[in-house]
Design a protein around this motif. Structure first.
Motif, PDB file in Angstrom:
ATOM      1  N   PRO A  48       4.107  38.113   9.818  1.00 53.75           N
ATOM      2  CA  PRO A  48       4.051  38.660   8.444  1.00 53.75           C
ATOM      3  C   PRO A  48       5.452  38.867   7.849  1.00 53.75           C
ATOM      4  O   PRO A  48       5.824  39.975   7.480  1.00 53.75           O
ATOM      5  CB  PRO A  48       3.332  39.995   8.652  1.00 53.75           C
ATOM      6  N   LEU A  49       6.227  37.798   7.764  1.00 53.73           N
ATOM      7  CA  LEU A  49       7.615  37.928   7.351  1.00 53.73           C
ATOM      8  C   LEU A  49       7.894  37.387   5.960  1.00 53.73           C
ATOM      9  O   LEU A  49       8.853  37.793   5.328  1.00 53.73           O
ATOM     10  CB  LEU A  49       8.525  37.200   8.352  1.00 53.73           C
ATOM     11  N   GLY A  50       7.141  36.449   5.505  1.00 58.44           N
ATOM     12  CA  GLY A  50       7.463  35.765   4.263  1.00 58.44           C
ATOM     13  C   GLY A  50       8.366  34.572   4.531  1.00 58.44           C
ATOM     14  O   GLY A  50       9.078  34.521   5.528  1.00 58.44           O
ATOM     15  N   PHE A  51       8.335  33.612   3.613  1.00 59.69           N
ATOM     16  CA  PHE A  51       9.060  32.368   3.811  1.00 59.69           C
ATOM     17  C   PHE A  51      10.571  32.575   3.877  1.00 59.69           C
ATOM     18  O   PHE A  51      11.252  32.030   4.746  1.00 59.69           O
ATOM     19  CB  PHE A  51       8.717  31.365   2.709  1.00 59.69           C
ATOM     20  N   SER A  52      11.118  33.342   2.962  1.00 61.35           N
ATOM     21  CA  SER A  52      12.558  33.516   2.892  1.00 61.35           C
ATOM     22  C   SER A  52      13.116  34.161   4.163  1.00 61.35           C
ATOM     23  O   SER A  52      14.088  33.662   4.751  1.00 61.35           O
ATOM     24  CB  SER A  52      12.928  34.362   1.675  1.00 61.35           C
ATOM     25  N   PHE A  53      12.509  35.255   4.604  1.00 59.76           N
ATOM     26  CA  PHE A  53      12.977  35.930   5.811  1.00 59.76           C
ATOM     27  C   PHE A  53      12.792  35.028   7.028  1.00 59.76           C
ATOM     28  O   PHE A  53      13.673  34.931   7.884  1.00 59.76           O
ATOM     29  CB  PHE A  53      12.217  37.253   6.005  1.00 59.76           C
ATOM     30  N   TYR A  54      11.638  34.358   7.098  1.00 56.69           N
ATOM     31  CA  TYR A  54      11.365  33.458   8.224  1.00 56.69           C
ATOM     32  C   TYR A  54      12.398  32.332   8.291  1.00 56.69           C
ATOM     33  O   TYR A  54      12.940  32.034   9.356  1.00 56.69           O
ATOM     34  CB  TYR A  54       9.954  32.874   8.113  1.00 56.69           C
ATOM     35  N   SER A  55      12.675  31.705   7.146  1.00 60.47           N
ATOM     36  CA  SER A  55      13.587  30.555   7.157  1.00 60.47           C
ATOM     37  C   SER A  55      15.032  30.963   7.448  1.00 60.47           C
ATOM     38  O   SER A  55      15.808  30.145   7.924  1.00 60.47           O
ATOM     39  CB  SER A  55      13.510  29.795   5.833  1.00 60.47           C
ATOM     40  N   PHE A  95      15.914  33.843   9.433  1.00 68.00           N
ATOM     41  CA  PHE A  95      16.113  34.572  10.681  1.00 68.00           C
ATOM     42  C   PHE A  95      15.281  34.099  11.873  1.00 68.00           C
ATOM     43  O   PHE A  95      15.588  34.455  12.995  1.00 68.00           O
ATOM     44  CB  PHE A  95      15.867  36.078  10.453  1.00 68.00           C
ATOM     45  N   VAL A  96      14.238  33.322  11.640  1.00 65.28           N
ATOM     46  CA  VAL A  96      13.390  32.881  12.751  1.00 65.28           C
ATOM     47  C   VAL A  96      13.504  31.371  12.976  1.00 65.28           C
ATOM     48  O   VAL A  96      13.721  30.922  14.094  1.00 65.28           O
ATOM     49  CB  VAL A  96      11.912  33.280  12.524  1.00 65.28           C
ATOM     50  N   ALA A  97      13.391  30.599  11.918  1.00 67.12           N
ATOM     51  CA  ALA A  97      13.407  29.133  12.041  1.00 67.12           C
ATOM     52  C   ALA A  97      14.665  28.597  12.728  1.00 67.12           C
ATOM     53  O   ALA A  97      14.554  27.695  13.564  1.00 67.12           O
ATOM     54  CB  ALA A  97      13.214  28.489  10.672  1.00 67.12           C
ATOM     55  N   PRO A  98      15.865  29.112  12.419  1.00 64.34           N
ATOM     56  CA  PRO A  98      17.046  28.575  13.115  1.00 64.34           C
ATOM     57  C   PRO A  98      16.984  28.740  14.631  1.00 64.34           C
ATOM     58  O   PRO A  98      17.439  27.858  15.369  1.00 64.34           O
ATOM     59  CB  PRO A  98      18.212  29.374  12.523  1.00 64.34           C
ATOM     60  N   TRP A  99      16.414  29.837  15.106  1.00 66.60           N
ATOM     61  CA  TRP A  99      16.296  30.035  16.553  1.00 66.60           C
ATOM     62  C   TRP A  99      15.371  28.999  17.171  1.00 66.60           C
ATOM     63  O   TRP A  99      15.657  28.457  18.251  1.00 66.60           O
ATOM     64  CB  TRP A  99      15.786  31.447  16.859  1.00 66.60           C
ATOM     65  N   ILE A 100      14.277  28.706  16.502  1.00 62.18           N
ATOM     66  CA  ILE A 100      13.333  27.697  17.010  1.00 62.18           C
ATOM     67  C   ILE A 100      13.995  26.324  17.015  1.00 62.18           C
ATOM     68  O   ILE A 100      13.933  25.580  18.004  1.00 62.18           O
ATOM     69  CB  ILE A 100      12.040  27.685  16.170  1.00 62.18           C
ATOM     70  N   GLU A 101      14.652  25.976  15.909  1.00 69.28           N
ATOM     71  CA  GLU A 101      15.298  24.667  15.810  1.00 69.28           C
ATOM     72  C   GLU A 101      16.388  24.489  16.863  1.00 69.28           C
ATOM     73  O   GLU A 101      16.451  23.449  17.528  1.00 69.28           O
ATOM     74  CB  GLU A 101      15.889  24.491  14.406  1.00 69.28           C
ATOM     75  N   GLU A 102      17.227  25.500  17.009  1.00 69.98           N
ATOM     76  CA  GLU A 102      18.316  25.380  17.983  1.00 69.98           C
ATOM     77  C   GLU A 102      17.789  25.349  19.413  1.00 69.98           C
ATOM     78  O   GLU A 102      18.341  24.663  20.268  1.00 69.98           O
ATOM     79  CB  GLU A 102      19.332  26.503  17.809  1.00 69.98           C
ATOM     80  N   LEU A 103      16.717  26.064  19.676  1.00 73.54           N
ATOM     81  CA  LEU A 103      16.113  26.041  21.011  1.00 73.54           C
ATOM     82  C   LEU A 103      15.593  24.649  21.344  1.00 73.54           C
ATOM     83  O   LEU A 103      15.881  24.111  22.420  1.00 73.54           O
ATOM     84  CB  LEU A 103      14.985  27.070  21.108  1.00 73.54           C
ATOM     85  N   VAL A 104      14.865  24.039  20.421  1.00 70.64           N
ATOM     86  CA  VAL A 104      14.306  22.706  20.685  1.00 70.64           C
ATOM     87  C   VAL A 104      15.416  21.671  20.803  1.00 70.64           C
ATOM     88  O   VAL A 104      15.401  20.834  21.713  1.00 70.64           O
ATOM     89  CB  VAL A 104      13.277  22.320  19.594  1.00 70.64           C
ATOM     90  N   LYS A 105      16.406  21.726  19.911  1.00 63.49           N
ATOM     91  CA  LYS A 105      17.531  20.788  20.023  1.00 63.49           C
ATOM     92  C   LYS A 105      18.317  21.028  21.303  1.00 63.49           C
ATOM     93  O   LYS A 105      18.742  20.078  21.959  1.00 63.49           O
ATOM     94  CB  LYS A 105      18.458  20.916  18.808  1.00 63.49           C
ATOM     95  N   GLY A 106      18.498  22.276  21.662  1.00 57.94           N
ATOM     96  CA  GLY A 106      19.191  22.601  22.909  1.00 57.94           C
ATOM     97  C   GLY A 106      18.451  22.067  24.123  1.00 57.94           C
ATOM     98  O   GLY A 106      19.068  21.615  25.089  1.00 57.94           O
TER      99      GLY A 106
END
Length: 138
Positions: free
Chosen positions: A41-48, A50-61
């Motif tokens: 329940p974060l909203g798009f702006s907060f999610y993009s 503070f959360v999405a970069p962690w997911i992206e960097e984890l998968v790329k890592g």
């Protein structure tokens, strides 16, 4: 990529495969982020931000870790080139997703967005790969 590799340890075919590996990472992130944004329940702006970069960097890592596990990275320069290529491939696929979603934006927007994210994703993963190589040597 070829200019950085003075010893010619990586050929064009390997670099293209790394770009595809980065694209695969973006394809993997897309459904994960879709489910996460619906579940949190974060909203798009907060999610993009503070959360999405962690997911992206984890998968790329994880793609870089896979290369280490398969013994495909020998020198630090290999790690940097591999990281940058994976990040650039990720950026290409990510920008294709955005292009399909927002087709009315002008060419200037896509030029700035494309170059900016390619450099950002590529550089971030190149630094991560170089650090991982340094720690692996120890």
């Amino acid at each position: 990529f070829n200019w950085f590799d003075a010893f010619k340890l990586m050929n064009l075919k390997e670099i293209l495969l790394l770009l595809l590996l980065g694209g695969l990472a973006a394809i993997i992130c897309y459904p994960i982020s879709g489910r996460m944004i619906d579940a949190l329940p974060l909203g798009f702006s907060f999610y993009s931000r503070f959360v999405a970069p962690w997911i992206e960097e984890l998968v790329k890592g994880l793609m870089v870790v896979l290369l280490f596990r398969l013994n495909r990275i020998g020198y630090k320069l290999d790690a940097v080139i591999s990281g940058f290529a994976i990040g650039a491939g990720f950026s290409v696929v990510e920008n294709i997703f955005y292009l399909v979603r927002f087709p009315d934006y002008g060419a200037g927007t896509w030029l700035v967005r494309g170059m900016g994210t390619a450099v950002m994703h590529g550089t971030t993963l190149a630094i991560l790969a170089a650090l991982a190589h340094e720690f692996a040597e120890r």
